[in-house]
Write a protein that holds these residues in place. Sequence first.
Motif, mmCIF file in Angstrom:
data_model
loop_
_atom_site.group_PDB
_atom_site.id
_atom_site.type_symbol
_atom_site.label_atom_id
_atom_site.label_comp_id
_atom_site.label_asym_id
_atom_site.label_seq_id
_atom_site.Cartn_x
_atom_site.Cartn_y
_atom_site.Cartn_z
ATOM 1 N N LYS A 157 4.677 -6.442 -97.078
ATOM 2 C CA LYS A 157 3.956 -6.987 -95.761
ATOM 3 C C LYS A 157 3.168 -7.995 -95.692
ATOM 4 N N ILE A 158 3.644 -8.679 -94.308
ATOM 5 C CA ILE A 158 2.993 -10.487 -93.967
ATOM 6 C C ILE A 158 1.825 -9.843 -93.215
ATOM 7 N N ALA A 159 2.360 -9.956 -91.982
ATOM 8 C CA ALA A 159 1.500 -9.622 -91.020
ATOM 9 C C ALA A 159 1.252 -8.748 -89.513
ATOM 10 N N GLU A 160 0.569 -8.002 -88.949
ATOM 11 C CA GLU A 160 0.736 -7.941 -87.759
ATOM 12 C C GLU A 160 0.983 -8.956 -86.472
ATOM 13 N N CYS A 161 2.323 -8.703 -86.074
ATOM 14 C CA CYS A 161 2.730 -9.710 -84.849
ATOM 15 C C CYS A 161 2.365 -9.246 -83.645
ATOM 16 N N SER A 162 0.620 -10.139 -82.803
ATOM 17 C CA SER A 162 1.131 -9.586 -81.411
ATOM 18 C C SER A 162 2.334 -9.937 -80.459
ATOM 19 N N ARG A 163 3.326 -9.163 -79.949
ATOM 20 C CA ARG A 163 3.664 -9.647 -78.850
ATOM 21 C C ARG A 163 3.299 -9.309 -77.251
ATOM 22 N N VAL A 164 4.176 -10.164 -76.837
ATOM 23 C CA VAL A 164 3.739 -10.111 -74.999
ATOM 24 C C VAL A 164 4.724 -10.005 -74.718
ATOM 25 N N LEU A 165 4.273 -9.235 -73.483
ATOM 26 C CA LEU A 165 5.945 -9.380 -72.037
ATOM 27 C C LEU A 165 5.257 -10.562 -71.449
ATOM 28 N N CYS A 166 6.305 -11.015 -70.796
ATOM 29 C CA CYS A 166 6.446 -12.235 -70.104
ATOM 30 C C CYS A 166 7.428 -12.970 -69.235
ATOM 31 N N ALA A 167 7.032 -13.272 -68.702
ATOM 32 C CA ALA A 167 8.217 -13.756 -67.261
ATOM 33 C C ALA A 167 7.503 -15.056 -66.906
ATOM 34 N N SER A 168 8.238 -16.489 -65.797
ATOM 35 C CA SER A 168 7.710 -17.200 -65.252
ATOM 36 C C SER A 168 7.845 -16.863 -63.769
ATOM 37 N N PRO A 169 7.001 -17.951 -63.515
ATOM 38 C CA PRO A 169 5.753 -18.292 -62.832
ATOM 39 C C PRO A 169 6.755 -17.136 -61.472
ATOM 40 N N ASP A 170 8.065 -18.344 -61.610
ATOM 41 C CA ASP A 170 9.127 -18.073 -60.148
ATOM 42 C C ASP A 170 9.805 -16.839 -60.167
ATOM 43 N N TYR A 171 9.382 -16.273 -61.355
ATOM 44 C CA TYR A 171 10.196 -14.902 -61.302
ATOM 45 C C TYR A 171 9.130 -14.132 -60.431
ATOM 46 N N ILE A 172 7.921 -14.140 -60.849
ATOM 47 C CA ILE A 172 6.548 -13.294 -60.227
ATOM 48 C C ILE A 172 6.707 -14.087 -59.137
ATOM 49 N N ALA A 173 6.706 -14.759 -58.181
ATOM 50 C CA ALA A 173 7.135 -15.202 -56.614
ATOM 51 C C ALA A 173 7.850 -14.114 -55.947
ATOM 52 N N ALA A 174 9.415 -13.868 -56.982
ATOM 53 C CA ALA A 174 10.174 -13.402 -56.117
ATOM 54 C C ALA A 174 10.115 -12.125 -56.455
ATOM 55 N N HIS A 175 10.094 -11.484 -57.496
ATOM 56 C CA HIS A 175 10.070 -9.857 -57.637
ATOM 57 C C HIS A 175 8.691 -9.320 -57.802
ATOM 58 N N GLY A 176 7.579 -9.796 -58.072
ATOM 59 C CA GLY A 176 6.017 -9.146 -57.672
ATOM 60 C C GLY A 176 5.621 -9.749 -59.617
ATOM 61 N N HIS A 177 4.424 -9.088 -59.545
ATOM 62 C CA HIS A 177 3.736 -8.788 -61.201
ATOM 63 C C HIS A 177 3.510 -7.593 -61.572
ATOM 64 N N PRO A 178 3.764 -7.035 -62.155
ATOM 65 C CA PRO A 178 3.730 -5.715 -62.714
ATOM 66 C C PRO A 178 3.040 -5.802 -63.582
ATOM 67 N N THR A 179 2.150 -4.864 -63.475
ATOM 68 C CA THR A 179 0.720 -4.570 -64.102
ATOM 69 C C THR A 179 0.651 -3.419 -65.723
ATOM 70 N N THR A 180 2.002 -2.784 -65.260
ATOM 71 C CA THR A 180 2.076 -1.222 -65.985
ATOM 72 C C THR A 180 3.917 -0.835 -66.230
ATOM 73 N N GLY A 181 3.854 -0.511 -67.322
ATOM 74 C CA GLY A 181 5.157 0.328 -67.510
ATOM 75 C C GLY A 181 5.819 1.275 -67.253
ATOM 76 N N ALA A 182 4.701 2.154 -66.039
ATOM 77 C CA ALA A 182 6.236 3.181 -65.054
ATOM 78 C C ALA A 182 6.725 1.641 -64.237
ATOM 79 N N GLU A 183 6.356 0.882 -63.444
ATOM 80 C CA GLU A 183 7.296 -0.328 -63.222
ATOM 81 C C GLU A 183 8.452 -0.924 -63.386
ATOM 82 N N ILE A 184 8.026 -1.255 -64.774
ATOM 83 C CA ILE A 184 9.373 -1.447 -65.293
ATOM 84 C C ILE A 184 10.506 -0.512 -65.834
ATOM 85 N N GLU A 185 9.502 0.797 -65.954
ATOM 86 C CA GLU A 185 10.474 1.883 -66.071
ATOM 87 C C GLU A 185 11.462 2.182 -65.047
ATOM 88 N N ARG A 186 10.732 2.121 -64.163
ATOM 89 C CA ARG A 186 11.438 2.471 -63.081
ATOM 90 C C ARG A 186 12.755 1.347 -62.635
#
Length: 301
Positions: A157-186
């Motif tokens: 083992k080397i390390a535990e790597c933090s991960r992030v869900l990310c999108a561009s500001p343009d995508y968020i402006a066009a599609h909204g800013h999801p806050t929970t996994g349920a929103e992307i699962e739907r």
Amino acid sequence: MSYFENLRTFVRIYELGTMSAAARDQRISPAVASARMSQLEAHLGVRLFQRTTRSLTPTEQGRIFYEGACSVLAAVEEAEAGVGDVTENPRGTLHIAAPLGVGRRLIAPHLPEFAAHYPLVNVRLRLSDRKLDLTAEGLDVAFFLGRPEDSSLRIRKIAECSRVLCASPDYIAAHGHPTTGAEIERGQHNCLNLRFPGAREFQWELQTPDGARKFDVRGRFESDDGDVLTDWALAGAGIALKPVFEVADHLKSGALVPVVKATPPLPVQMACLYTHRRHQDPKARLFMEFVIDRMAAAVAE
């Protein structure tokens, strides 16, 4: 030609199944690989392979000889490694594999320094986001993100790597800013997914108030190259699940924005795989010692 070269070529033909694949692996032409097999068969007085225009099948003698050839080559490698260990001047070629993002950002930058310390060691770095077979592909060390399926290999083992869900500001402006996994699962958002042969359906494991949970996600774009997913996210095509070290500069500049913060992705393990025999090789051991501390420090930044 060297008898040991003939043995090495025979072993790779046996393991890879074709003359052309073994030739590529050995950095020789198919004609040279074929000549080596002809020499070896003439020396032994037996057929090692049954050849047709479409297939190459080991004979019974070939299967028996393979086990002995592997033992001979392993003994030679161990003897050479022992000499290198005693002289503190290891030599030979290391075959290393890593995911694209890990290899480009965390391993490749350190290879010139490693080469300066150990001038008699050659490094062959293979980068791919698909899963690799250490034995079949002749690898000494394979770095990976996630959990290995082959429990017969050694894991460091080397390390535990933090991960992030990310999108561009343009995508968020066009599609909204999801806050929970349920929103992307739907299916409200386009998820950018890493796909390689044999991959299962896409699930992102996120931390919810009730504990870790896997969410089924869908999207219009897939690739077997993690950096392509980053490029798509930057272009506003969707949401990407990325190790933080791969997109840290984009997050800092604002080109990418974290989303789904209420249910963030779980960290992923970064580690390396090797066989027990490979760890006894001083050049493999020295390479791991040299690069692992540097990788862990970079991930922690």
